[in-house]
Write an enzyme that holds these catalytic residues in place. Structure first.
Site, mmCIF file in Angstrom:
data_model
loop_
_atom_site.group_PDB
_atom_site.id
_atom_site.type_symbol
_atom_site.label_atom_id
_atom_site.label_comp_id
_atom_site.label_asym_id
_atom_site.label_seq_id
_atom_site.Cartn_x
_atom_site.Cartn_y
_atom_site.Cartn_z
ATOM 1 N N HIS A 242 0.853 -1.197 0.000
ATOM 2 C CA HIS A 242 0.000 0.000 0.000
ATOM 3 C C HIS A 242 0.887 1.245 0.000
ATOM 4 C CE1 HIS A 242 -3.369 2.599 0.631
ATOM 5 N NE2 HIS A 242 -2.786 3.120 1.694
ATOM 6 N N ASP B 38 1.045 5.239 -0.201
ATOM 7 C CA ASP B 38 0.325 6.517 -0.116
ATOM 8 C C ASP B 38 1.046 7.570 -0.954
ATOM 9 O OD1 ASP B 38 -1.754 5.974 1.914
ATOM 10 O OD2 ASP B 38 -0.034 5.597 3.230
ATOM 11 N N ASP C 10 -7.740 1.335 2.383
ATOM 12 C CA ASP C 10 -7.350 2.364 3.360
ATOM 13 C C ASP C 10 -8.253 3.588 3.468
ATOM 14 O OD1 ASP C 10 -5.669 3.030 5.469
ATOM 15 O OD2 ASP C 10 -4.291 4.179 4.216
ATOM 16 N N ASP D 73 1.871 -1.163 4.395
ATOM 17 C CA ASP D 73 2.329 0.095 3.791
ATOM 18 C C ASP D 73 3.774 -0.020 3.297
ATOM 19 O OD1 ASP D 73 -0.100 0.876 4.675
ATOM 20 O OD2 ASP D 73 0.586 2.523 5.945
ATOM 21 N N HIS E 207 -6.456 9.542 -0.130
ATOM 22 C CA HIS E 207 -7.099 9.499 1.192
ATOM 23 C C HIS E 207 -6.244 10.045 2.339
ATOM 24 C CE1 HIS E 207 -5.196 5.479 0.578
ATOM 25 N NE2 HIS E 207 -4.737 5.732 1.785
#
Length: 1159
Positions: free
Chosen positions: A176, A178, A290, A427, A570
């Site tokens: 994941h 970001d 998420d 993550d 997000h």
């Protein structure tokens, strides 16, 4: 006698206009192909149906004409009633009863909504097995300790359950990433993400059984652009060969609470278009692990983009437990308004606390953590449960495999098929080659052991998300995406999210409102720039001037699309990133906003030129100025000053980004009080002058600047030209009357000539401002709104504005960027000094400004007919930088008997009924409000429209409450490591609309309050939202030594669009090989659902509905339509082209996309 003559002549002239209009309309029916149902229409070509069709159209035209005549009567009567005779014969003037009389806007307008277009809102909905409002009513939310699965229950099984059908296990490795959170997007890429891709290439190639999924295209595109051809080809091979799957395929994994559906669609298109151009792959499955709660809009958009399945994770732990206990974690997600099953999409909800490895193999995190091989002893991460993983070797493989299989079996007991999904990641995982080896080699040994022991009755392997879904469909014997037998159907959404205890993630609905607001300004500019650019390029092609138009602006458009898309992430629009990351986002937003203003200016320049032959584009010499400027990424915009002088006119181009004609008040900043405004054809417009203020009671005097407001009618999606003069002869330029209400403690008022200013000591008596449509009452003490009385209502309705503050808990868990953990009910906002209150009145607008220490609120009403004059324009300027652990809220208190029900929008796309539950803590009753919220009873509906996403609730009957800003001094333990201390001075913009139920639609209180799972805004409400979110852009033409060539109005549409249609976008499609636009454009349309049970006043433009029919071929003036092709929402799937003269047809609420070729 003189008055009667005036009225008779005026009425007679207008009657002639109306009759002539009817004649023209009848003539148009005869000749206008758009009004004929051919090609894709529903009428057979037989004579009878053609005749029937003609009769229907005549009936509609007669109805329209009837409305025009009654509108004329009303206008004439109004003139008579007000004693409207000007002492000097000049308009505007103030009549005997104090109201202003304006020049009559000589275009009568009509409203004609077909009864069939109202039936949708009243229609019966198909029953769903799981309605989320009902689930909320049912649950206790009691948080009982469930043992090893703390938020669940003990799971048991019989050993022989898989004897006849073995368990299929799909372990899905993922990482994941970001695009900005603790580090900026670029820093994450440099430090971690690029290494994940480089290792992926090597490690997936080593063994064809290895699989991986990826979702964030923003990162993937950045890697691709720096990779050589060999790397690109190797990666393409992995994707096309099914080892690497692109899931969802959006530019980011978008937030679902604060985002507007325009941007949700745009970021999906940006990702999908990139994939189509560079890789040639189409995503099949959605992956959202998420986002902090899930919206019902997302499944609809994914379904329209042709995805067949989706996965969600962050859902309230009590709902997860409830769904797990009834094996309802997989369901068909259906839109609440869908009367059939056309919107259904298969959805998998992950059952446990998180998407990390300890919470994905089964219910016991202590065991699952032992199978996260990155945590092997000696590494940097370990297991909090104090039992570390062990490498799988010959000696322990049997014991390890049985331990893991027990978790897989327990997890599978929560689902209806014998197929189990086990995500393997977290993550920014897999950034080191070592981790690839640790995870893949150890798991492969476990799989080999399991698969070679038939008595274990399991088939385990690495898989992609689509591999898992395909196996579920196969096990149930249904095609991809179809509903398996006995699987439940669900409607509703998953807000608010709580991950443990009473920790509700309802703070981020408001966190960093400055950027939530800036995002919406950028979105409106992006949509406006897309539309004008597409039209300008099409017109340039049409006139053979393609070579002279700056199509290089397409690069600026692409940059802005990607900035808007990135900000939907997000941790971006949510306001949950570190301060330096927020600054990085802010700089990107500002740079893109400046780029879009250039695109708009360049397109407007070309389109308003009367003679295109004299058109010249100079990069260094813009033709127009921008409407406003922002000095830095965190400053508020300042209006551009238009400097007038005696030498000649300044020209002003106004852009209306709304798809309907618009009658509204526009305000510009000029350097002379002697301003005269003329339309293109020389008609003088009434102007109201008002002051710029340097402080609460002082007018700005440094450089003479005055706001000039004037009423204009602008074409749909068009550009209109106005002339501004510095003139001694200004009969229609009037000064605002300003009154300062002071507390009397040493405060003095400072006026600037020639703007009059009176002051008085404030008294507690209420005071009023009014227009032709509304009268507002204000408190003499607070200067805040107390009541609203629409023109035709005999009595005023209490609508009291209050400001309140929340603190945070004194115990260990406190509010932060994500969480809202208040210290009890809100307390009234208090300050020692009474506020300064300014009351400004004039012919075009009146306003009341209440100036408090930490906020100032402006409530303005426009004295114009139509949409702009029917609601209150509310701006609340908030600055809480001196506060500590405080949240400021704006509360509306009314007499509306709304009980415990209120309505909030999901992503500006649909309304979701909400219920206030006393069994839940206060913070659990807050919901996202991206664009509007309302309360209603059998008599009234009060809607608060919002120009930015904020958190909203209704804590008592008749109340609506919005959190405006939050300043929090500590982290809330969700990984950010910071509080919210970087507050800015922020302008929160709203429109407040009070509507009455029409007499024929007065329904019982119980029916209104409990309207079931759906509710819809009225037509007026939809239009109010549009004017708030898409402001008119005022672009001054820069003076030129050579003089300005002749300019003219640009009205791109041949006729009015049906007024329940919204043009989401008119987006130039990328060229396959270059960074320039292709000859194709995507037209994305949304047909809105309407509640026709509320009284609709004259909207100020011709408004008709057509049962969802739209003739595209005749939509654009002076352009030929050479292709009309229905496509999926993200443009990846095409249907056969329609005949160019076809009508297209949309159901209510439907979003559809079409590929056009215009020239």
């Amino acid at each position: 006698m003189k008055l009667k003559k005036q009225v008779t002549v005026c009425g007679g002239a207008i009657f002639c206009v109306a009759v002539f209009s009817l004649y023209l309309m009848l003539d148009r029916v005869q000749h206008d192909p758009a009004r004929r149902q051919n090609g894709g229409g529903n009428f057979p070509r037989s004579q009878i149906s053609v005749l029937q069709n003609r009769i229907e159209q005549l009936e509609q035209l007669l109805e329209e004409n009837h409305q025009i005549i009654s509108h004329i009567k009303d206008s004439v009567l109004e003139l008579t009633d007000t004693g409207a005779v000007s002492p000097s014969g000049q308009l505007p003037f103030r009549s005997a009863n104090g109201s202003w009389v304006l020049p009559f806007d000589g275009r009568p307008t009509f409203l004609s909504v077909k009864p069939q277009d109202c039936q949708f809102a009243q229609g019966r909905r198909g029953q769903t097995d799981l309605q989320m409002l009902d689930v909320y009513s049912l649950l206790k939310f009691d948080n009982v300790d469930g043992g090893v699965w703390k938020q669940g229950f003990e799971i048991t099984y019989e050993p022989g359950e898989w004897d006849s059908e073995p368990l299929q296990v799909f372990v899905v490795p993922h990482s994941h990433n970001d695009p900005g959170w603790i580090k900026t997007f670029d820093k994450y890429y440099t430090d971690q993400t690029q290494h994940i891709f480089n290792n992926m290439l090597v490690k997936l190639t080593e063994d064809p059984r290895r699989k991986f999924i990826w979702s964030e295209i923003s990162f993937f595109a950045k890697w691709w652009e720096s990779a050589d051809m060999h790397k690109q080809e190797a990666m393409r091979k992995l994707i096309l060969g099914g080892q690497l799957e692109m899931v969802t395929g959006g530019w980011v994994m978008s937030d679902e609470a604060n985002v507007h559906y325009f941007a949700m669609i745009d970021q999906l298109i940006e990702g999908h278009q990139w994939l189509e151009k560079n890789v040639g792959v189409t995503p099949r499955s959605g992956w959202a692990v998420d986002p902090f709660g899930h919206s019902a809009t997302m499944p609809y958009l994914l379904k329209r983009a042709n995805l067949t399945s989706m996965l969600i994770q962050r859902v309230h732990y009590s709902i997860k437990k409830h769904f797990a206990s009834s094996r309802s974690l997989e369901f068909m997600w259906r839109q609440a308004w869908d009367q059939k099953s056309g919107t259904d999409i298969f959805c998998h909800m992950m059952p446990f606390y998180s998407y990390d490895v300890p919470h994905t193999c089964g219910p016991d995190p202590k065991i699952c953590c032992q199978f996260d091989f990155k945590r092997l002893p000696g590494g940097r991460v370990n297991c909090p449960w104090k039992v570390p993983p062990r490498a799988v070797v010959e000696a322990n493989v049997a014991e390890r495999a049985h331990l893991l299989l027990d978790q897989y079996r327990k997890k599978s007991k929560l689902f209806r098929s014998k197929v189990v999904l086990v995500p393997l990641g977290d993550d920014f995982r897999y950034d080191k080659a070592l981790e690839w080896d640790q995870q893949y080699l150890n798991y492969q040994r476990l799989f080999d052991y399991m698969n070679s022991h038939p008595e274990m009755h399991v088939q385990a392997q690495f898989g992609t998300l689509t591999d898992y879904f395909t196996a579920v469909y196969k096990a149930n014997n249904v095609p991809q995406g179809a509903r398996p037998p006995d699987y439940p159907v669900l409607s509703g959404d998953f807000f608010a999210y709580a991950d443990r205890e009473d920790h509700y993630w309802s703070g981020y609905y408001t966190s960093r409102p400055f950027y939530k607001s800036m995002d919406r300004v950028l979105e409106s500019h992006l949509r406006g720039a897309e539309i004008l650019f597409s039209l300008a390029v099409a017109h340039a092609r049409h006139t053979g001037m393609e070579g002279r138009y700056p199509t290089s602006d397409y690069t600026l458009l692409t940059d802005a699309r990607r900035t808007v898309a990135l900000f939907q992430h997000h941790d971006a629009i949510t306001g949950t990133a570190k301060e330096n990351v927020v600054i990085d986002y802010g700089n990107r937003l500002l740079r893109s906003l400046q780029g879009l203003k250039r695109v708009i200016i360049n397109a407007a320049h070309f389109l308003v030129m009367k003679n295109k032959d004299v058109y010249r584009f100079y990069q260094t010499e813009p033709f127009l100025e921008t409407d406003d400027r922002r000095a830095t990424q965190d400053s508020l915009p300042q209006r551009t000053l238009i400097e007038l002088d005696q030498s000649g006119p300044r020209y002003l181009v106004l852009f209306n980004p709304v798809e309907q004609d618009r009658l509204c008040v526009v305000t510009v900043l000029v350097n002379s009080a002697r301003v005269r405004v003329l339309t293109e054809d020389g008609q003088t417009l009434p102007v109201q002058l008002s002051a710029q203020w340097s402080s609460a009671s002082q007018m700005s005097a440094e450089v003479f600047q005055v706001c000039a407001s004037f009423m204009v009618r602008l074409p749909a999606l068009g550009l209109a030209v106005f002339h501004l003069y510095d003139s001694a002869d200004i009969p229609m330029t009037l000064r605002s009357e300003t009154l300062l209400r002071l507390s009397g403690r040493g405060q003095t008022a400072h006026a600037v000539d020639p703007l009059p200013l009176r002051s008085q000591t404030a008294d507690p008596q209420p005071f009023y401002i009014s227009t032709q449509s509304l009268t507002l009452g204000f408190s003499g003490t607070t200067g805040l709104l107390e009541s609203i009385r629409p023109k035709d209502d005999p009595q005023e309705l209490k609508v009291q504005m209050q400001f309140v503050t929340y603190g945070t808990r004194s115990s260990k868990d406190k509010s932060g960027a994500y969480l809202f953990l208040p210290d009890g009910k809100a307390k009234p906002y208090g300050q020692k000094e009474p506020p300064v209150v300014r009351v400004v009145e004039g012919p075009l607008f009146s306003e009341v400004v209440a100036l408090y220490q930490y906020f100032q609120q402006t409530i303005r009403i426009h004295n114009v007919p139509g949409v702009d004059g029917l609601s209150l324009d509310v701006t609340t300027m908030v600055d809480i930088r001196e506060q500590s652990n405080k949240e400021l809220a704006m509360r509306l208190v009314t007499d509306i008997q709304s009980d415990d029900t209120f309505y909030t929008d999901l992503n500006g796309f649909q309304m979701q009924p909400r219920r206030r539950f006393l069994k839940l803590p206060l913070q659990a009753n807050f919901y996202p409000m991206p664009s509007q919220a309302y309360i209603q009873d059998s008599q009234h509906r009060l809607t608060l429209h919002s120009g930015q996403a904020l958190g909203v609730t209704s804590l008592e009957s008749g109340q609506l409450e919005v959190i405006l800003d939050r300043r929090l001094m500590q982290d809330d333990n969700r990984g950010l490591g910071q509080g919210l201390k970087d507050n800015k001075k922020t302008a929160n913009r709203f429109r407040l609309l009070l509507e009455s139920r029409s007499t024929g639609n007065k329904v019982s209180q119980s029916r209104v309050v409990d309207s079931g799972p759906t509710s819809f805004p009225s037509l007026l409400s939809h239009l109010t939202s549009a004017i708030l979110n898409h402001e008119v852009l005022a672009l001054p033409v820069l003076p030129k030594k050579r003089g300005i060539p002749p300019l003219h109005t640009f009205a791109p549409l041949t006729g009015a669009l049906p007024c329940d249609f919204h043009v989401i976008n008119l987006r130039s499609i990328q060229h396959q090989d270059t960074h320039s636009p292709s000859p194709y454009t995507a037209l994305i349309l949304h047909r809105k659902g309407l509640d026709c049970g509320l009284e609709t006043s004259n909207p100020g433009f011709n408004c008709t509905t057509t049962e969802g029919q739209l003739g595209v071929s005749s939509l654009f003036r002076n352009l030929d339509l050479q292709l009309l092709q229905p496509v999926s929402l993200s443009l990846m799937y095409s249907s056969p082209p329609l005949a160019n003269d076809s009508s297209v047809s949309l159901e209510p609420m439907e979003i559809s996309a079409f590929r056009l070729k215009l020239r």
